[in-house]
Design an enzyme around this catalytic site. Sequence first.
Site, PDB file in Angstrom:
ATOM      1  N   GLY A 197       0.842  -1.190   0.000  1.00 39.68           N
ATOM      2  CA  GLY A 197       0.000   0.000   0.000  1.00 39.68           C
ATOM      3  C   GLY A 197       0.883   1.248   0.000  1.00 39.68           C
ATOM      4  O   GLY A 197       2.103   1.156   0.138  1.00 39.68           O
TER       5      GLY A 197
ATOM      6  N   ALA B  44       7.426  -2.163   2.650  1.00 42.85           N
ATOM      7  CA  ALA B  44       8.236  -1.562   1.580  1.00 42.85           C
ATOM      8  C   ALA B  44       9.374  -0.731   2.182  1.00 42.85           C
ATOM      9  O   ALA B  44      10.527  -0.844   1.755  1.00 42.85           O
ATOM     10  CB  ALA B  44       7.343  -0.710   0.685  1.00 42.85           C
TER      11      ALA B  44
ATOM     12  N   GLN C  20       1.416   3.545   2.141  1.00 41.32           N
ATOM     13  CA  GLN C  20       2.183   3.756   3.371  1.00 41.32           C
ATOM     14  C   GLN C  20       2.784   2.432   3.865  1.00 41.32           C
ATOM     15  O   GLN C  20       2.924   2.226   5.075  1.00 41.32           O
ATOM     16  CB  GLN C  20       1.295   4.351   4.459  1.00 41.32           C
ATOM     17  CG  GLN C  20       1.115   5.863   4.360  1.00 41.32           C
ATOM     18  CD  GLN C  20       2.393   6.622   4.712  1.00 41.32           C
ATOM     19  OE1 GLN C  20       3.277   6.129   5.400  1.00 41.32           O
ATOM     20  NE2 GLN C  20       2.492   7.840   4.220  1.00 41.32           N
ATOM     21  N   SER C  21       3.161   1.566   2.946  1.00 38.98           N
ATOM     22  CA  SER C  21       3.617   0.223   3.315  1.00 38.98           C
ATOM     23  C   SER C  21       4.824   0.227   4.258  1.00 38.98           C
ATOM     24  O   SER C  21       5.881   0.767   3.935  1.00 38.98           O
ATOM     25  CB  SER C  21       3.985  -0.540   2.039  1.00 38.98           C
ATOM     26  OG  SER C  21       4.632  -1.752   2.363  1.00 38.98           O
ATOM     27  N   ASN C  22       4.644  -0.386   5.429  1.00 41.60           N
ATOM     28  CA  ASN C  22       5.778  -0.584   6.353  1.00 41.60           C
ATOM     29  C   ASN C  22       6.760  -1.582   5.760  1.00 41.60           C
ATOM     30  O   ASN C  22       7.967  -1.434   5.888  1.00 41.60           O
ATOM     31  CB  ASN C  22       5.292  -1.158   7.692  1.00 41.60           C
ATOM     32  CG  ASN C  22       4.296  -0.257   8.376  1.00 41.60           C
ATOM     33  OD1 ASN C  22       4.564   0.924   8.563  1.00 41.60           O
ATOM     34  ND2 ASN C  22       3.146  -0.798   8.751  1.00 41.60           N
TER      35      ASN C  22
END
Length: 321
Positions: free
Chosen positions: A72, A78, A74-76
């Site tokens: 997403g 990533a 705001q991917s943690n």
Amino acid sequence: MSDKKIGKLHLGFYPTPMARLEGISKVTGVNCYIKRDDLCGIAFGGNKVRKLEYLLAHARAEGYDTVLTTGGAQSNHATLTAACCRKLGLDVVLVLKKRGETGKKGNLLLDDIMDVEVVFVDTDDYSDVYAEADRIIEKLKAKGKKPYLIPVGGSVPLGALGYYDAVGEMAAQAKEMGFTINHIICASGSGGTHGGVLLGAKAQGNIKVTGVVVSVEVEFQKEICRIANEAAELIGRKPDIALEEVVLKEYIGPGYAVPSEEGSAAIRLMAETEGIFLDPVYTGKTFAGFLDLCKKGYFTPGENVVFIHTGGTPALFALPL
Ligand SMILES: *Cc1c(COP(=O)(O)O)cnc(C)c1O
């Protein structure tokens, strides 16, 4: 431990702390402990680092030089992948869903500070995100690069081994602290954490596991069961986790990555009571689920419950509470 046969890097600082939550235990009447995987020491911490210790060991051993992953906006996962790749000197490209894009806030700020290439895809469907990742992979290959794709959340059996190890780590800490873990509660987002915890809990013996669902997944119980059993096979254990051992409780609220009223209240309660910050996408909703289950008498009196803080705090600075 599983790292004898299978390659594993040291990317985080483990063991992470585990502590009793005095105030929360008083409020809920349940013996509550917290496992601080938010404090694993790379970027702002979180559960993905344990998975990446296995996944990036594999990528490196096979000679890959560029890592792609998805998530997403705001991917943690990533951001933690990017941080680990920076540490290892691997190139990295993040292919993220555009919905929820915030500009340079939260994880997107961290990605920017690390000078990481981020490609946004305007879609609600992961098949479009993977199609874009494939196009980038072909371009990189044409340039002589060797790209390695980590699927969303790093939730593949190899990554789940990180949480198999985590349960062993927690059981050893509990022993030192003088208690036995009876129940583990964690967020279930893409399923790798839950799958690994299940496998680890089974190896320890008598530990129950409850996963709190915070995103919409089809056939999620089956998927978690598959991840757990395939992870078991990787380390030569019997793949004997049954579907009914995958216990899921749903506390999504209005939707994935959309803060819920209960989640926000749970974040405030944890901060006011313990001085610990949870996040609005995963751990806040999971803790809200825990509080609700306490109220409903879900836990056996006297049970020692460990809540895993899986990280995600950068989202506090990107999403409204
Ligand atoms: C990804 C994530 C989870 C969920 O873990 P999965 O292995 O994807 O189920 C929980 N908490 C945080 C903070 C995460 O980033």
